[in-house]
Design a protein around this motif. Structure first.
Motif, PDB file in Angstrom:
ATOM      1  N   LYS A 141       0.858  -1.179   0.000  1.00  0.00           N
ATOM      2  CA  LYS A 141       0.000   0.000   0.000  1.00  0.00           C
ATOM      3  C   LYS A 141       0.901   1.237   0.000  1.00  0.00           C
ATOM      4  CE  LYS A 141      -3.844  -2.382   0.466  1.00  0.00           C
ATOM      5  NZ  LYS A 141      -4.860  -2.461  -0.619  1.00  0.00           N
ATOM      6  N   LEU A 142       0.509   2.244  -0.757  1.00  0.00           N
ATOM      7  CA  LEU A 142       1.379   3.406  -0.920  1.00  0.00           C
ATOM      8  C   LEU A 142       1.683   4.102   0.402  1.00  0.00           C
ATOM      9  CD1 LEU A 142       0.080   4.986  -4.250  1.00  0.00           C
ATOM     10  CD2 LEU A 142       2.139   3.633  -3.867  1.00  0.00           C
ATOM     11  N   PHE A 143       0.736   4.096   1.327  1.00  0.00           N
ATOM     12  CA  PHE A 143       0.991   4.778   2.599  1.00  0.00           C
ATOM     13  C   PHE A 143       2.007   4.032   3.461  1.00  0.00           C
ATOM     14  CE2 PHE A 143      -2.741   2.072   3.386  1.00  0.00           C
ATOM     15  CZ  PHE A 143      -2.348   1.383   4.524  1.00  0.00           C
ATOM     16  N   LEU A 144       2.398   2.832   3.031  1.00  0.00           N
ATOM     17  CA  LEU A 144       3.435   2.078   3.739  1.00  0.00           C
ATOM     18  C   LEU A 144       4.819   2.301   3.133  1.00  0.00           C
ATOM     19  CD1 LEU A 144       1.599  -1.334   4.296  1.00  0.00           C
ATOM     20  CD2 LEU A 144       1.944   0.502   5.953  1.00  0.00           C
ATOM     21  N   VAL A 145       4.867   3.000   2.005  1.00  0.00           N
ATOM     22  CA  VAL A 145       6.144   3.262   1.334  1.00  0.00           C
ATOM     23  C   VAL A 145       6.674   4.611   1.808  1.00  0.00           C
ATOM     24  CG1 VAL A 145       7.322   3.525  -0.880  1.00  0.00           C
ATOM     25  CG2 VAL A 145       5.385   1.934  -0.669  1.00  0.00           C
ATOM     26  N   LYS A 146       7.805   4.586   2.475  1.00  0.00           N
ATOM     27  CA  LYS A 146       8.370   5.794   3.072  1.00  0.00           C
ATOM     28  C   LYS A 146       8.599   6.886   2.037  1.00  0.00           C
ATOM     29  CE  LYS A 146      12.333   7.367   5.797  1.00  0.00           C
ATOM     30  NZ  LYS A 146      13.609   6.948   6.453  1.00  0.00           N
ATOM     31  N   GLU A 147       9.135   6.510   0.886  1.00  0.00           N
ATOM     32  CA  GLU A 147       9.424   7.483  -0.164  1.00  0.00           C
ATOM     33  C   GLU A 147       8.167   8.233  -0.589  1.00  0.00           C
ATOM     34  OE1 GLU A 147      11.925   6.873  -4.053  1.00  0.00           O
ATOM     35  OE2 GLU A 147       9.851   6.292  -4.479  1.00  0.00           O
TER      36      GLU A 147
END
Length: 232
Positions: A120-126
């Motif tokens: 999930k995008l909200f789990l990707v720090k970048e």
């Protein structure tokens, strides 16, 4: 306009300009060096002179590591990242993936129960950091646009324009690569069979790794047996 008044009216912009200028300086690309080529030449020269076997092995291993750093587009060391990178590339039959983005692209995927899946995008720090930076940049730009159109002081207008220019340049350096990776992720997910192909490749990698591990274990066992027999 007095300096104190100028600073009081524009202190935040001046700090932003100073901070972003430092960031731009720190992240400025270093000039290319001939380090890689020089090491390769050095090892080639040494190989042509009489050397003990351990020295030859040492030089060959150095060359292998240097070649890895030169031609590999993802960082070694993290086994899952390597497996994801290899699986993605071997599954990319439509040339979706830009190789220069491969290392960073792997952070959008994870492996669980021997399966690759997109995070999930909200789990990707970048992605999260980029969104926060973009929101802050937009707020600064809007604030400075307001200054440009409403401030009677020409100096304040110039500083506002300079601030917008610097923010736009710096943010684009960080945001554009992220947008490229997000577009690659979109294309990967749009291909309904891509992840199936990637997971098939992952299964092959895991199977081959297991065979190698078994082979190494057998070699170690045989070697230990031989050493034990020699002692007896």
């Amino acid at each position: 306009m007095e300096f104190s008044t100028l600073f009081n009216d524009n202190w935040l912009n001046l700090i932003v300009i100073f901070a972003l200028s430092i960031i731009a300086f720190v992240f400025k690309k270093k000039p290319k060096s001939n380090y890689f080529e020089n090491i390769i030449k050095y090892t080639d020269i040494l190989e042509k002179t009489p050397q003990p076997q351990y020295q030859k092995d040492y030089l060959n291993n150095i060359k292998k590591k240097l070649l890895w750093e030169k031609v590999c587009f993802y960082r070694s060391g993290n086994r899952n990242k390597e497996r994801i990178a290899i699986s993605l590339i071997n599954s990319d039959i439509y040339n979706i993936i830009d190789l220069t983005q491969l290392n960073s692209l792997t952070q959008y995927f994870a492996i669980e129960k021997n399966k690759i899946y997109p995070l999930k995008l909200f789990l990707v720090k970048e992605f999260v950091v980029s969104c926060i930076a973009a929101v802050i940049a937009i707020i600064f730009v809007l604030s400075n646009l307001n200054t440009i159109f409403k401030s009677p002081e020409i100096i304040s207008v110039i500083i506002a324009i300079l601030t917008i220019f610097i923010i736009t340049i710096i943010i684009s350096q960080f945001i554009v690569p992220v947008i490229k990776r997000l577009n690659m992720l979109r294309l990967i997910l749009k291909d309904n069979d891509f992840l199936n192909r990637a997971n098939h490749q992952l299964a092959v990698i895991i199977e081959d790794d297991q065979k190698i591990n078994i082979s190494i274990a057998e070699q170690v066992f045989v070697q230990n047996e031989q050493e034990s027999d020699n002692k007896n």
